[in-house]
Design an enzyme around this catalytic site. Structure first.
Site, PDB file in Angstrom:
ATOM      1  N   HIS A 243      -4.681   4.049  -9.225  1.00  0.00           N
ATOM      2  CA  HIS A 243      -3.606   3.689  -8.293  1.00  0.00           C
ATOM      3  C   HIS A 243      -4.037   3.931  -6.846  1.00  0.00           C
ATOM      4  O   HIS A 243      -3.858   3.073  -5.963  1.00  0.00           O
ATOM      5  CB  HIS A 243      -2.355   4.510  -8.644  1.00  0.00           C
ATOM      6  CG  HIS A 243      -1.137   4.132  -7.878  1.00  0.00           C
ATOM      7  ND1 HIS A 243      -0.009   4.918  -7.847  1.00  0.00           N
ATOM      8  CD2 HIS A 243      -0.853   3.057  -7.104  1.00  0.00           C
ATOM      9  CE1 HIS A 243       0.903   4.340  -7.096  1.00  0.00           C
ATOM     10  NE2 HIS A 243       0.428   3.213  -6.629  1.00  0.00           N
TER      11      HIS A 243
ATOM     12  N   GLU B 298      -6.583   1.396  -5.931  1.00  0.00           N
ATOM     13  CA  GLU B 298      -5.947   0.107  -5.631  1.00  0.00           C
ATOM     14  C   GLU B 298      -5.492   0.052  -4.169  1.00  0.00           C
ATOM     15  O   GLU B 298      -5.660  -0.952  -3.483  1.00  0.00           O
ATOM     16  CB  GLU B 298      -4.756  -0.109  -6.567  1.00  0.00           C
ATOM     17  CG  GLU B 298      -3.894  -1.312  -6.254  1.00  0.00           C
ATOM     18  CD  GLU B 298      -2.404  -1.012  -6.312  1.00  0.00           C
ATOM     19  OE1 GLU B 298      -1.704  -1.288  -5.316  1.00  0.00           O
ATOM     20  OE2 GLU B 298      -1.941  -0.487  -7.354  1.00  0.00           O
ATOM     21  N   HIS B 299      -4.932   1.156  -3.685  1.00  0.00           N
ATOM     22  CA  HIS B 299      -4.515   1.221  -2.278  1.00  0.00           C
ATOM     23  C   HIS B 299      -5.720   1.228  -1.345  1.00  0.00           C
ATOM     24  O   HIS B 299      -5.732   0.547  -0.318  1.00  0.00           O
ATOM     25  CB  HIS B 299      -3.700   2.497  -2.036  1.00  0.00           C
ATOM     26  CG  HIS B 299      -2.271   2.410  -2.466  1.00  0.00           C
ATOM     27  ND1 HIS B 299      -1.222   2.593  -1.601  1.00  0.00           N
ATOM     28  CD2 HIS B 299      -1.708   2.166  -3.677  1.00  0.00           C
ATOM     29  CE1 HIS B 299      -0.073   2.474  -2.257  1.00  0.00           C
ATOM     30  NE2 HIS B 299      -0.346   2.223  -3.523  1.00  0.00           N
TER      31      HIS B 299
ATOM     32  N   GLU C  43       4.950   8.080  -3.002  1.00  0.00           N
ATOM     33  CA  GLU C  43       5.427   6.991  -3.865  1.00  0.00           C
ATOM     34  C   GLU C  43       5.735   7.521  -5.259  1.00  0.00           C
ATOM     35  O   GLU C  43       6.782   7.209  -5.842  1.00  0.00           O
ATOM     36  CB  GLU C  43       4.374   5.888  -3.945  1.00  0.00           C
ATOM     37  CG  GLU C  43       4.754   4.752  -4.887  1.00  0.00           C
ATOM     38  CD  GLU C  43       3.625   3.767  -5.143  1.00  0.00           C
ATOM     39  OE1 GLU C  43       3.796   2.928  -6.049  1.00  0.00           O
ATOM     40  OE2 GLU C  43       2.584   3.850  -4.467  1.00  0.00           O
TER      41      GLU C  43
END
Length: 1025
Positions: free
Chosen positions: A98, A101-102, A199
C-alpha cells in the site's frame, strides 16, 4: 488507495453492469486480423477470440523478452483504458504494498518532479485515474477519450511503476515518519505522521471493514491473506525505507506484470510504447510471488474479536456480529466460480432467498454480517453468511439457524422461477450499458488473472450460462449437490463473532502511544537531530514551488469547443409531460418519473427517505412483498425510489423538491414493468408492521455503517444546512439528522404510527397531480414505450381535489429540448423563499474516531451566473496548488480540497484528517492565497483541463437528456457554461475569491465529525453533538 475486491454474481456485479455496445465494429475488425503467432513490437499473439455477448474481441499476448502477460480488449468504445497490475504478496502487517503504491507515484526517472500522479490530474482529460492495493495485487488504471492523452498518461504510469525514484522523504510523507508535532519547533513532542498511517487509522474505524479483514485473515491463515495488505496502523511504523525498495525490486518487474488495454485505439501503438519505454529495458526473471492454495482444515475453527462501539446503534445491547464462512473452490476454475457465485445469489439475494427468510426475518439482528455472500478476491474463494446487530446471547442461535437452513436447501432445492429470475438478471446485466466498462473489466478480471486464470475464458458468459443450464438439465439436484459439497460436508469452515469493547479505541491509542514511546526511547541524540533536520527538509520540500515542466500535458486548445446536442422530444400523455430520448440502449428501456413534494405537510417531510426506501419492498396490489420481489427480478433490471432536491439554476433561494422513480427492463418486458408501477402507485401495502420493522432496521444499520467512509460528505451537508433553503432539506433527507432519525425509529417498539405516516405520504406522492416522466429507449421501441407510459398514467388514481402547496411561493420554470419550436414543454414547480436569510453555524459531532472529517461551506452564486464558472476553476486551482500540499502532504490527511456544486455552495473538505482546527485555518489561508492571485496562467490552464475532464466525461445512453429532465439544464445552457469556463481569466479568479470567499463577505457553515476536541468544547460558537 486500499481496496477490498469482492465479486458477486458473474465475475462481479460491477463488470456486467457496465457493458457499452455501439453500432460500429472497426475496433473488432482490426483485432480479428491478428493471428496466433504474430509478433508485434516484442509481443507474440497467443489467442484472438471474439466475445459477441459483449461486442468485443479479446487479443491475448505475451512479451518475449520478459514474459509479461497482456490482454487487449478491442471494442468500439471511445473511453479507452490502460491498466498494469503486479502480484504483490506481503507477509507482514506493515502495509508495504500500500505504501509502495503511494510512493511510486511520487516521482520517477523520466519524471523526477514531486507527485507527478496528482499533477497529471490537472494536465489531462482523463475520465479516471487511480491506483488500488488489494490483498494480493496492486493495480494502476486510467481511462481517457483522447489519444494524445492516452499516450501521455501511459508514459507517466509506466515510468512510475517500473522506474520510480522512491525517495526517502516521499516514503516519510506517504507512509510514516517520526516528526515533531511542529516540525520547526525542536521542543515540540515527537509523534507519528504519514498519509497511509492516517488513512488506515480511519479505515479501521469502520466496524464492517474490521470484521471483513479479520474474516479473511483467519479463514486463510497460511500465506499472504493472513496479513493486512493496506497496513495495520500499529505495525506500519515497523516498515523501513530499505524494505520498501526491496519489495519494489522483487515485485514490480515485467515478469510479474499483467497489462490490459481496452477500447477503440489501435493496439500496435500501445505495444510499441510499452515495449520501448519499459519492457525492452528488462530481462526475464522468476518472479517468486505465487500464492499457494490454502491447506484445507480437517475440522472447523471458531474465533472472537472486538471492535469499537457504534454510536448510532438502535439497541446498544445488540452490537454483536457473527458469521459462518466456508472455503470453496480455486478462483482459476472459472465455471465453478460462476456456479458458486450464482448459488450465492440464490442463497442470500432478496426476500425470497433462504437465508433472508431464515436470518433477516428472524428479527434477531439488523442486517446480514459484513462480507456476506461469495468472495472471489482471493486464490481460494469463500462464502460467508451471518447477522450483525444481534445480542451476544444469540450467537449460537444464529449459527444453528444457518446450519438448519443449509440442510433445508439440500432437501428442498430452489424453485425454478427463482433460477430463471436470476438468469434474467444476468441477461439484463449483459445488456445494460454505462461508460466505464473498461474499468469494470480491469477491476473484475484482476483477481482471477492474478492467479493465472484465463481472462478470455472469464469473459465468455454465454458459454457458462449454456453449460450451467446443461448441468441443471442433466442433474436437477446440481445446485443442491454443491450446497452439500461446499457447506454441509466441508470441514474448512469458520465461525467468527465480533462484539464492541468500550475501551477499544482507548486501547488502540495506548498501543500507539507505547509504540511511539519505544521508538523515541531508542533514539540516540544524533538520530533525534537527524529527525529534526529531516523534518525541516521535508517541510521545505513540501513548501517550495514544484517544477512540473518535465511532465507531458494537453492544452486547452485540445478541448472541443462545443458539445453535441442530444435529440429529445416532449409529448403529453393527458396533462403529464413525457420526455422521449431515442438512444442505442441495446434492447433496454429506461423509465423515470418525478412527483412533486410541494403539497406534502411539513411534519411528514422527515419520513420521505424512509418512504422511498420501502416503497418497492412492501408489496402492492395482488402481490405480497415476496411475490413483488419475484416479479421485479423476473421482469425488470431494477425499480427504485429516491428523494430529489434540485436547486434552481438561477436563484439559490429556489429549489425543486420531489421523489424520483427509476426502473429499467428489456424491451419485451415493458408492459410488465409498467404494470408493477401501476400497482405500487395505486395499491401499495403500508400495513405490514413486521415487514416494515425489518426494513427500518436494515436501513438504520446501513446509514450507521456508512459514516466512516462518507464522513466528509456528512460534514459538508451539515455545514451547508443554513446557507440556502434547500440546505435544510438536504440535511433532513441525507445528513446526520436522517441518521439520528432512523436510529430513533429503529428503537421504536410500535411502528403503527409510522405506517400511518407512510400511508399519508403515499397520498401526496403517488396520487399527486404534479408529475413528469421520461423514457430512454431505441427509436424502434419508442412508439410501444409511449403507449405503455400513456396506459400507466391513465391508470393512476389521482386525487380528485387539487391540493395547495404547503409553501406559499411557487415558481414555475419551463424547459424544452434544444432548438425546439414545439409548444410542448416540461414544467417544474419550484419552492421559492424570498425571505430566506442565510446564517452561520459551526457543529462538532463527537464520534469515537481517531481522525476527523471536515466540511466548510460558503454560499456563492447559481449555475447560470458567469461567476460560477470562475468559482469552479478556482476550486480546482486551490485544491491542486494549495490545499493538496497543506492538508495531505504536510498535514497527513488522506484527502482534502475544494469544490463548488450546482447548488452554488463552495465547499472545503478534508478526509481522514489527523487535524481539525488547524485544517480550518488552512482553508482560510487558501482563500488569502487565492485573493493574492499567487498562480500563473499555466496553473489556470491546468485547472481548466481538470474541470473539463469532468464536464466532458462520457454519458451512457440511459442517462442522455437527464440534465434537462431532472435539473432543467438544457444543452444550450451547458454550452454557455462551457464558454464561460473557457473565458475565465486571472482577474476573474482573484475577483471571485475577494467577492465571495473572503472572510466576512458571505455566510459560511462548518462541521466536523471526529474525536472529542477540548478547544472546540470550550468555544461557545460551536454546537456540540
Amino acid at each position: 488507495m486500499i481496496r477490498q475486491f469482492k465479486a458477486g454474481l458473474l465475475l462481479s456485479r460491477v463488470l456486467y453492469r457496465n457493458p457499452r455496445r455501439w453500432q460500429g465494429s472497426l475496433a473488432n475488425e482490426r483485432a480479428l486480423q491478428y493471428k496466433p503467432g504474430d509478433t508485434i513490437h516484442g509481443f507474440t499473439v497467443n489467442e484472438v477470440s471474439p466475445v459477441p455477448e459483449f461486442a468485443l474481441t479479446a487479443v491475448k499476448l505475451s512479451h518475449e523478452g520478459t514474459g509479461a502477460k497482456y490482454l487487449h480488449v478491442a471494442r468500439e468504445d471511445s473511453n479507452n483504458l490502460f491498466s498494469v497490475q503486479f502480484r504483490t504478496t506481503p507477509m507482514d502487517n506493515t502495509g508495504v504494498p500500500h505504501i509502495l503504491e503511494h510512493t511510486v507515484l511520487c516521482g520517477s526517472q523520466k519524471y523526477p518532479c514531486r507527485d507527478p500522479f496528482f499533477k497529471m490530474l490537472n494536465r489531462s482529460l482523463a475520465t479516471f485515474m487511480n491506483a488500488y492495493t488489494a490483498s494480493d495485487f496492486t493495480l494502476y488504471p486510467f481511462s481517457t477519450q483522447n489519444p494524445k492523452d492516452f499516450q501521455n498518461l501511459m508514459s507517466v504510469y509506466l515510468d512510475a511503476v517500473f522506474f520510480p525514484v522512491l525517495r526517502e522523504l516521499d516514503f516519510w510523507q506517504e507512509g510514516w515518519r517520526l516528526e515533531h508535532e511542529d516540525p520547526s519547533d525542536l521542543n515540540s513532542p515527537l509523534i507519528f505522521k504519514g498519509i497511509v498511517f492516517n488513512e488506515m487509522k480511519g479505515a479501521f474505524t469502520d466496524n464492517e471493514r474490521v470484521f471483513a479483514q479479520q474474516l479473511q485473515n483467519k479463514l486463510l491463515p497460511d500465506h499472504t491473506y493472513a496479513v493486512v495488505s493496506g497496513g495495520e496502523p500499529i505495525n506500519i511504523p515497523d516498515l523501513t525505507w530499505e524494505q520498501l525498495k526491496h519489495f519494489h525490486a522483487t515485485h514490480y518487474h515485467p515478469s510479474n506484470a499483467r497489462f490490459l488495454t481496452y477500447g477503440n485505439f489501435p493496439l500496435e501503438l500501445h505495444l510499441k510504447q510499452i515495449h520501448n519505454d519499459a519492457l525492452s529495458k528488462f530481462g526475464r526473471i522468476n518472479a517468486d510471488s505465487e500464492v499457494p492454495a490454502q491447506e484445507k482444515w480437517k475440522s472447523p475453527r471458531e474465533y472472537h474479536v472486538t471492535c469499537g462501539v457504534d454510536s448510532f446503534a438502535a439497541d446498544p445491547a445488540k452490537q454483536t456480529m457473527v458469521s459462518l464462512s466456508f472455503l470453496l473452490s480455486d478462483i482459476t476454475d472459472a465455471f465453478e466460480a460462476f456456479t458458486l457465485s450464482f448459488l450465492s445469489a440464490l442463497l442470500v439475494d432478496g426476500p425470497n432467498s433462504p437465508f433472508y427468510e431464515a436470518l433477516i426475518e428472524a428479527k434477531l439482528g439488523t442486517d446480514f454480517s459484513p462480507d456476506t455472500g461469495f468472495n472471489s478476491s482471493t486464490r481460494d474463494t469463500y462464502f460467508s453468511i451471518g447477522l450483525q446487530g444481534i445480542s451476544q446471547d444469540d450467537v449460537e442461535t444464529v449459527k444453528n439457524i444457518i446450519y438448519k437452513t443449509i440442510d433445508e436447501v439440500i432437501e428442498n432445492g430452489f424453485k425454478p422461477e427463482r433460477i430463471e429470475a436470476l438468469l434474467h438478471k444476468l441477461e439484463i446485466q449483459m445488456k445494460h450499458q454505462t461508460t466505464s466498462f473498461g474499468l469494470g473489466l480491469a477491476l473484475n478480471l484482476a483477481s482471477a488473472w492474478n492467479h493465472d486464470s484465463d481472462p478470455v475464458d472469464q469473459l465468455k458468459m454465454e458459454d457458462k450460462i449454456s453449460q450451467f443450464r446443461q448441468c441443471l438439465k442433466e442433474n436437477p439436484k446440481f445446485l443442491q449437490d454443491k450446497v452439500q459439497q461446499y457447506f454441509q460436508n466441508n470441514p474448512h469452515r469458520m465461525s467468527l463473532s465480533m462484539s464492541p469493547d468500550e475501551e477499544y479505541y482507548k486501547k488502540r491509542a495506548e498501543q500507539e502511544a507505547e509504540k511511539l514511546s519505544q521508538k523515541v526511547k531508542a533514539l540516540s541524540e544524533e538520530e533525534r537531530k537527524q529527525i529534526y533536520e529531516k523534518g525541516l527538509e521535508l517541510l521545505e520540500l513540501q513548501s517550495k514551488p514544484h517544477d512540473a515542466s518535465c511532465l507531458p500535458a494537453l492544452k486547452v486548445s485540445d478541448i472541443e469547443p462545443r458539445i453535441p446536442f442530444t435529440d429529445l422530444e416532449i409529448a403529453y400523455a393527458g396533462d403529464v409531460p413525457v420526455q422521449y430520448c431515442a438512444q442505442p440502449t441495446n434492447g433496454m428501456v429506461y423509465f423515470r418519473a418525478v412527483s412533486s413534494l410541494n403539497t406534502l405537510p411539513e411534519e411528514l417531510r422527515p419520513y420521505v427517505p424512509l418512504f422511498c426506501s420501502v416503497a418497492t419492498k412492501m408489496g402492492s396490489g395482488v402481490y405480497n412483498y415476496r411475490e413483488q420481489a419475484q416479479q421485479i427480478e423476473q421482469t425488470t433490471g431494477q425499480m427504485s425510489v429516491s428523494p430529489l432536491i434540485v436547486t434552481d439554476d438561477s436563484n439559490l433561494d429556489s429549489y425543486e423538491q420531489g421523489v424520483l422513480f427509476s426502473s429499467s427492463c428489456l424491451d419485451r418486458n415493458m408492459p410488465d414493468m409498467m404494470h408493477l408501477w401501476s400497482e405500487i402507485f395505486n395499491n401499495p401495502h403500508f400495513d405490514d408492521e413486521e415487514r416494515l420493522r425489518v426494513l427500518v432496521r436494515m436501513s438504520a444499520q446501513e446509514l450507521s455503517n456508512g459514516i466512516p467512509d462518507a464522513g466528509h460528505l456528512y460534514a459538508a451537508v451539515r455545514a451547508s444546512r443554513t446557507l440556502s433553503p434547500s440546505g435544510e432539506l438536504q440535511e433532513l433527507f441525507s445528513g446526520m439528522d436522517q441518521v439520528n432519525l432512523m436510529k430513533r425509529i429503529a428503537e421504536m417498539p410500535d411502528l403503527s404510527s409510522l405506517l400511518r405516516k407512510l400511508s399519508r405520504i403515499r397520498k401526496y406522492i403517488l396520487l399527486g397531480d404534479s408529475i413528469r416522466c421520461s423514457v430512454n429507449a431505441t427509436s424502434q421501441m419508442m412508439p410501444a414505450a409511449a403507449k405503455e407510459v400513456e396506459h400507466f398514467l391513465a391508470s393512476i388514481h389521482k386525487n380528485r381535489k387539487e391540493r395547495k402547496p404547503v409553501r406559499p411561493h411557487i415558481l414555475e420554470k419551463y424547459s424544452s429540448p434544444p432548438g425546439s419550436e414545439s409548444p410542448q414543454k416540461i414544467t417544474r414547480k419550484l419552492i421559492c423563499d424570498p425571505t430566506f436569510k442565510p446564517c452561520q453555524m459551526k457543529t462538532h459531532f463527537s464520534l469515537p474516531f481517531p481522525v476527523n472529517y471536515i466540511g466548510e461551506c460558503i454560499r456563492t452564486v447559481p449555475y447560470t451566473a458567469p461567476e460560477h464558472a470562475s468559482l469552479r476553476i478556482l476550486a480546482k486551482l486551490m485544491s491542486s496548488k494549495f490545499l493538496h500540499g497543506e492538508i495531505r502532504e504536510k498535514g497527513g490527511a488522506y484527502g482534502g480540497g475544494a469544490k463548488v456544486g450546482f447548488d452554488g455552495i463552495f465547499t472545503f473538505y478534508s478526509y481522514r484528517d489527523p487535524n481539525s482546527l488547524s485544517t480550518l485555518s488552512t482553508f482560510e489561508k487558501s482563500i488569502e492565497w487565492a485573493k493574492c492571485g499567487k498562480f500563473t496562467q499555466e496553473d489556470i490552464n491546468e485547472a481548466k483541463l481538470s474541470v473539463f475532464s469532468q464536464v466532458d466525461s462520457p454519458i451512457a445512453p440511459n442517462l442522455k437528456g437527464m440534465n434537462l429532465f431532472l435539473n432543467g439544464v438544457s444543452d444550450e445552457m451547458k454550452q454557455r457554461h462551457r464558454e464561460q469556463l473557457f473565458a475565465v481569466s486571472h482577474p476573474d479568479l482573484v475577483s471571485v475569491a475577494v467577492k465571495y470567499l473572503a472572510v466576512g463577505q458571505r455566510p459560511y457553515g462548518t462541521a466536523i465529525l471526529g474525536p472529542e476536541n477540548a478547544a472546540i468544547a470550550k468555544d461557545p460558537s460551536w454546537i456540540s453533538r
